[in-house]
Design a protein around this motif. Structure first.
Motif, PDB file in Angstrom:
ATOM      1  N   ALA A 273       0.826  -1.218   0.000  1.00 31.12           N
ATOM      2  CA  ALA A 273       0.000   0.000   0.000  1.00 31.12           C
ATOM      3  C   ALA A 273       0.847   1.250   0.000  1.00 31.12           C
ATOM      4  O   ALA A 273       0.485   2.262  -0.612  1.00 31.12           O
ATOM      5  N   LEU A 274       1.986   1.226   0.681  1.00 34.75           N
ATOM      6  CA  LEU A 274       2.851   2.390   0.704  1.00 34.75           C
ATOM      7  C   LEU A 274       3.468   2.675  -0.666  1.00 34.75           C
ATOM      8  O   LEU A 274       3.719   3.831  -1.019  1.00 34.75           O
ATOM      9  N   ARG A 275       3.698   1.634  -1.451  1.00 30.33           N
ATOM     10  CA  ARG A 275       4.280   1.832  -2.785  1.00 30.33           C
ATOM     11  C   ARG A 275       3.237   2.181  -3.833  1.00 30.33           C
ATOM     12  O   ARG A 275       3.584   2.639  -4.913  1.00 30.33           O
ATOM     13  N   GLU A 276       1.970   1.945  -3.556  1.00 26.63           N
ATOM     14  CA  GLU A 276       0.904   2.169  -4.546  1.00 26.63           C
ATOM     15  C   GLU A 276       0.436   3.625  -4.495  1.00 26.63           C
ATOM     16  O   GLU A 276      -0.071   4.090  -3.462  1.00 26.63           O
ATOM     17  N   PRO A 277       0.579   4.375  -5.584  1.00 29.70           N
ATOM     18  CA  PRO A 277       0.148   5.787  -5.581  1.00 29.70           C
ATOM     19  C   PRO A 277      -1.354   5.942  -5.724  1.00 29.70           C
ATOM     20  O   PRO A 277      -1.911   6.950  -5.280  1.00 29.70           O
ATOM     21  N   ASP A 278      -2.028   4.990  -6.339  1.00 32.15           N
ATOM     22  CA  ASP A 278      -3.466   5.097  -6.581  1.00 32.15           C
ATOM     23  C   ASP A 278      -4.220   4.742  -5.301  1.00 32.15           C
ATOM     24  O   ASP A 278      -3.892   3.779  -4.606  1.00 32.15           O
ATOM     25  N   THR A 279      -5.286   5.495  -5.014  1.00 27.69           N
ATOM     26  CA  THR A 279      -6.047   5.268  -3.788  1.00 27.69           C
ATOM     27  C   THR A 279      -6.923   4.025  -3.857  1.00 27.69           C
ATOM     28  O   THR A 279      -7.197   3.399  -2.827  1.00 27.69           O
ATOM     29  N   ALA A 280      -7.393   3.665  -5.020  1.00 30.43           N
ATOM     30  CA  ALA A 280      -8.282   2.499  -5.128  1.00 30.43           C
ATOM     31  C   ALA A 280      -7.568   1.210  -4.709  1.00 30.43           C
ATOM     32  O   ALA A 280      -8.086   0.442  -3.879  1.00 30.43           O
ATOM     33  N   PRO A 281      -6.369   0.916  -5.249  1.00 34.65           N
ATOM     34  CA  PRO A 281      -5.662  -0.282  -4.765  1.00 34.65           C
ATOM     35  C   PRO A 281      -5.309  -0.188  -3.277  1.00 34.65           C
ATOM     36  O   PRO A 281      -5.266  -1.184  -2.566  1.00 34.65           O
ATOM     37  N   GLN A 282      -5.051   1.056  -2.826  1.00 36.54           N
ATOM     38  CA  GLN A 282      -4.743   1.213  -1.408  1.00 36.54           C
ATOM     39  C   GLN A 282      -5.943   0.820  -0.531  1.00 36.54           C
ATOM     40  O   GLN A 282      -5.784   0.190   0.509  1.00 36.54           O
ATOM     41  N   ARG A 283      -7.157   1.220  -0.983  1.00 34.90           N
ATOM     42  CA  ARG A 283      -8.351   0.863  -0.226  1.00 34.90           C
ATOM     43  C   ARG A 283      -8.541  -0.651  -0.222  1.00 34.90           C
ATOM     44  O   ARG A 283      -8.935  -1.238   0.809  1.00 34.90           O
ATOM     45  N   GLU A 284      -8.274  -1.285  -1.364  1.00 37.69           N
ATOM     46  CA  GLU A 284      -8.390  -2.754  -1.407  1.00 37.69           C
ATOM     47  C   GLU A 284      -7.380  -3.395  -0.455  1.00 37.69           C
ATOM     48  O   GLU A 284      -7.697  -4.372   0.242  1.00 37.69           O
ATOM     49  N   THR A 285      -6.186  -2.826  -0.435  1.00 40.58           N
ATOM     50  CA  THR A 285      -5.167  -3.368   0.472  1.00 40.58           C
ATOM     51  C   THR A 285      -5.566  -3.165   1.936  1.00 40.58           C
ATOM     52  O   THR A 285      -5.405  -4.052   2.787  1.00 40.58           O
ATOM     53  N   LEU A 286      -6.099  -1.975   2.254  1.00 37.05           N
ATOM     54  CA  LEU A 286      -6.539  -1.714   3.614  1.00 37.05           C
ATOM     55  C   LEU A 286      -7.679  -2.642   4.017  1.00 37.05           C
ATOM     56  O   LEU A 286      -7.771  -3.081   5.166  1.00 37.05           O
ATOM     57  N   GLN A 287      -8.572  -2.939   3.048  1.00 38.19           N
ATOM     58  CA  GLN A 287      -9.651  -3.865   3.338  1.00 38.19           C
ATOM     59  C   GLN A 287      -9.104  -5.264   3.647  1.00 38.19           C
ATOM     60  O   GLN A 287      -9.568  -5.954   4.561  1.00 38.19           O
ATOM     61  N   ALA A 288      -8.095  -5.680   2.904  1.00 43.68           N
ATOM     62  CA  ALA A 288      -7.469  -6.986   3.166  1.00 43.68           C
ATOM     63  C   ALA A 288      -6.774  -6.994   4.521  1.00 43.68           C
ATOM     64  O   ALA A 288      -6.817  -7.979   5.269  1.00 43.68           O
ATOM     65  N   ILE A 289      -6.135  -5.845   4.834  1.00 48.19           N
ATOM     66  CA  ILE A 289      -5.486  -5.752   6.147  1.00 48.19           C
ATOM     67  C   ILE A 289      -6.517  -5.838   7.257  1.00 48.19           C
ATOM     68  O   ILE A 289      -6.305  -6.480   8.294  1.00 48.19           O
ATOM     69  N   LEU A 290      -7.675  -5.185   7.029  1.00 46.24           N
ATOM     70  CA  LEU A 290      -8.737  -5.238   8.033  1.00 46.24           C
ATOM     71  C   LEU A 290      -9.211  -6.673   8.253  1.00 46.24           C
ATOM     72  O   LEU A 290      -9.468  -7.077   9.389  1.00 46.24           O
ATOM     73  N   GLN A 291      -9.323  -7.436   7.171  1.00 49.09           N
ATOM     74  CA  GLN A 291      -9.718  -8.846   7.319  1.00 49.09           C
ATOM     75  C   GLN A 291      -8.669  -9.636   8.105  1.00 49.09           C
ATOM     76  O   GLN A 291      -9.010 -10.463   8.966  1.00 49.09           O
ATOM     77  N   GLN A 292      -7.413  -9.380   7.809  1.00 42.37           N
ATOM     78  CA  GLN A 292      -6.361 -10.078   8.551  1.00 42.37           C
ATOM     79  C   GLN A 292      -6.368  -9.684  10.026  1.00 42.37           C
ATOM     80  O   GLN A 292      -6.134 -10.511  10.910  1.00 42.37           O
ATOM     81  N   LEU A 293      -6.651  -8.401  10.302  1.00 45.13           N
ATOM     82  CA  LEU A 293      -6.740  -7.973  11.701  1.00 45.13           C
ATOM     83  C   LEU A 293      -7.887  -8.683  12.412  1.00 45.13           C
ATOM     84  O   LEU A 293      -7.777  -9.056  13.583  1.00 45.13           O
TER      85      LEU A 293
END
Length: 522
Positions: A273-293
């Motif tokens: 997520a830190l390397r991805e400049p686009d917000t849409a992939p970042q949101r998908e990554t954050l959603q995956a992180i939320l599932q892992q949490l």
């Protein structure tokens, strides 16, 4: 800190034995004294009796009927020749019945003897010339030819000092022998205890020389039979501690491994997520992180629940309070309905009261919802399936069983939760139409981090702690959880059935023979 005032085994044995030995010595010495005194007195009395008997035989009447004393003087000379001092003879003649007494030989002032039968010698103690004496006396008839009756009195006296000295010497020798015997027994006890405790001293040195954390059993070679149960108990404790430490080490290793996986995934996702400049992939990554949490939080909660469930054995920490298994199971079903609907599963509920009675009682409960109830006083009256259990722990137990069934049952499958009363037991069953578990693997899935099926593990992503938690809580409550084949439901192949059995509140597990069932540790 060691209490140095506490007696050791040697000192304790001596403290217990010495008073007994001294008492036995005193009793034995008293018996010895009486025996020696009797023997000494008899011996000296026999010495006094001999001259009296000799005199009685030597004094005979002459032609005129007078006593002939010539032989008697020789007896007196022999009696006084050994030690003339403190030895006295007395011979007197008295007419019967109350005539005057006439001294024929010896001193005339010896103490008079007690009354006695003629011809029977008597012995008595008296004082003569300010010193104690022992006197032997014999009365003997001495009748005259004319028919006049006379009585001859013969006395022999001797100072008591000699016999008292002999008695004291014998008593001292006996007392010294007994004292030496006591000292010898004390030495034998001391040496015997020292030799017997040498194996224990060896065990102490072996324990003191062990490295920290070494839990090898103690060497029982040479240990006395009386101490063997103690050493065996210590070995059993060491073995139980070894198993406990091994289980804790295994638990920590498995837990760290299970927690490391979601943390590693989240670390990778954060980097992406830190390397991805686009917000849409970042949101998908954050959603995956939320599932892992969420999975990590669920795993942490299960680890805490398992630690709480297994912190004390069931026998040492009996469940406190009470709960209605029927009500708790119904609440768990209602809470898991959304999760089952997400997978298009049919999650059903079979009330212990029957459908009609359950609906009627639920309606009454809704009507009286505003009135507080005294659950402690009227538990058996209002509860349908009362059990001795903590409601929160019972809820966690059933939640794990229902959650496992939802996780491993495929879409459009069926899950049925039911509660029944069977004699003195309350039974809750969770049946599904999932893939099931092979009979030979059902005991293994109750271990930590063990999954039922590979397919289910891949899809559900569980940690394999649900059944371990469920069994641990069930055994703390005096019951157990077992796995069986589920029956077919409306033509659908039956999968697995998890059966929870708990003693009904008011029953006696020991009396009903339900407490001593297989309770092997998890």
């Amino acid at each position: 800190m060691t209490d140095r005032r506490r007696l050791g085994i040697r000192a304790l044995l001596l403290a217990l034995l010495l008073p007994v030995l001294v008492a036995l010595l005193a009793l034995d010495a008293w018996n010895d004294y009486r025996t020696i005194s009797q023997v000494t007195s008899d011996a000296y009395d026999q010495v006094l009796l001999e001259p009296i008997q000799a005199l009685a035989e030597s004094i005979t009447p002459d032609d005129k009927g007078e006593p002939l004393l010539a032989p008697a003087f020789s007896v007196q000379a022999m009696f006084e020749s050994t030690r003339s001092r403190h030895k006295h003879l007395h011979v007197s003649l008295r007419a019967l019945p109350d005539g005057p007494e006439r001294t024929l030989m010896g001193v005339d002032d010896l103490p008079a003897p007690p009354a006695s039968e003629p011809g029977v010698p008597v012995f008595y103690d008296a004082r003569y010339r300010d010193y104690p004496v022992r006197i032997a006396a014999l009365r003997q008839p001495f009748d005259l030819p004319s028919g006049a009756r006379q009585e001859l009195l013969i006395q022999a006296a001797e100072s008591s000092s000699l016999r008292e000295q002999a008695l004291a010497d014998s008593w001292q020798k006996a007392l010294w022998n007994d004292t030496r015997l006591v000292l010898l027994m004390v030495l034998v006890v001391w040496l015997g205890v020292w030799l017997s405790l040498r194996p224990l001293e060896r065990l102490r040195r072996a324990l003191a020389g062990r490295r920290p954390g070494e839990l090898a059993p103690l060497d029982t070679r040479g240990v006395p039979r009386e101490v063997m149960p103690l050493v065996e108990a210590v070995n059993q404790h060491i073995e139980s501690q070894s198993r406990l430490l091994a289980a804790q080490s295994s638990f920590l290793a498995d837990a760290s491994h299970q927690l490391r996986t979601p943390l590693a995934i989240m670390s990778t996702q954060v980097g992406y997520a830190l390397r991805e400049p686009d917000t849409a992939p970042q949101r998908e990554t954050l959603q995956a992180i939320l599932q892992q949490l969420g999975r990590a939080r669920r795993l942490s909660e299960q680890l805490l629940a398992l630690a709480h469930a297994t912190e004390l054995p069931a026998a040492a920490a009996p469940a406190s309070g009470h709960a209605d298994l029927n009500a708790v199971a119904r609440e768990v079903v209602l809470q898991h309905l959304p999760l089952a609907l997400e997978k298009q599963q049919d999650l059903g509920w079979v009330d212990a009261r029957g459908e009609a009675a359950a609906d009627a009682q639920d309606a009454d409960a809704d009507t009286d919802a505003g009135e507080p109830a005294d659950l402690d006083a009227d538990a058996e009256e209002h509860d349908v399936a009362p059990v001795r259990a903590d409601p929160a722990q019972l809820h966690e137990l059933l939640s794990n069983l229902v959650h496992n069934a939802i996780r491993y049952t495929p879409r459009r499958g069926r899950i049925t939760v039911s509660v029944t009363l069977q004699d003195d037991m309350v039974v809750a069953e969770v049946s599904d139409t999932g893939p099931g578990i092979e009979p030979e693997r059902r005991s293994a899935v109750f271990e930590r981090f063990q999954h039922g099926t590979t397919a289910g593990t891949a899809k559900g992503g569980g940690a394999g702690l649900g059944l371990a938690i469920a069994r641990a809580y069930a055994r703390r409550m005096g019951g157990d959880v077992v796995l069986e084949d589920a029956p077919s439901i409306d033509g659908m192949h039956g999968g697995l059935r998890a059966v929870l059995r708990l003693p009904r509140l008011g029953s006696d597990p020991i009396r009903d023979n339900t407490y001593f069932e297989d309770r092997r540790p998890i």
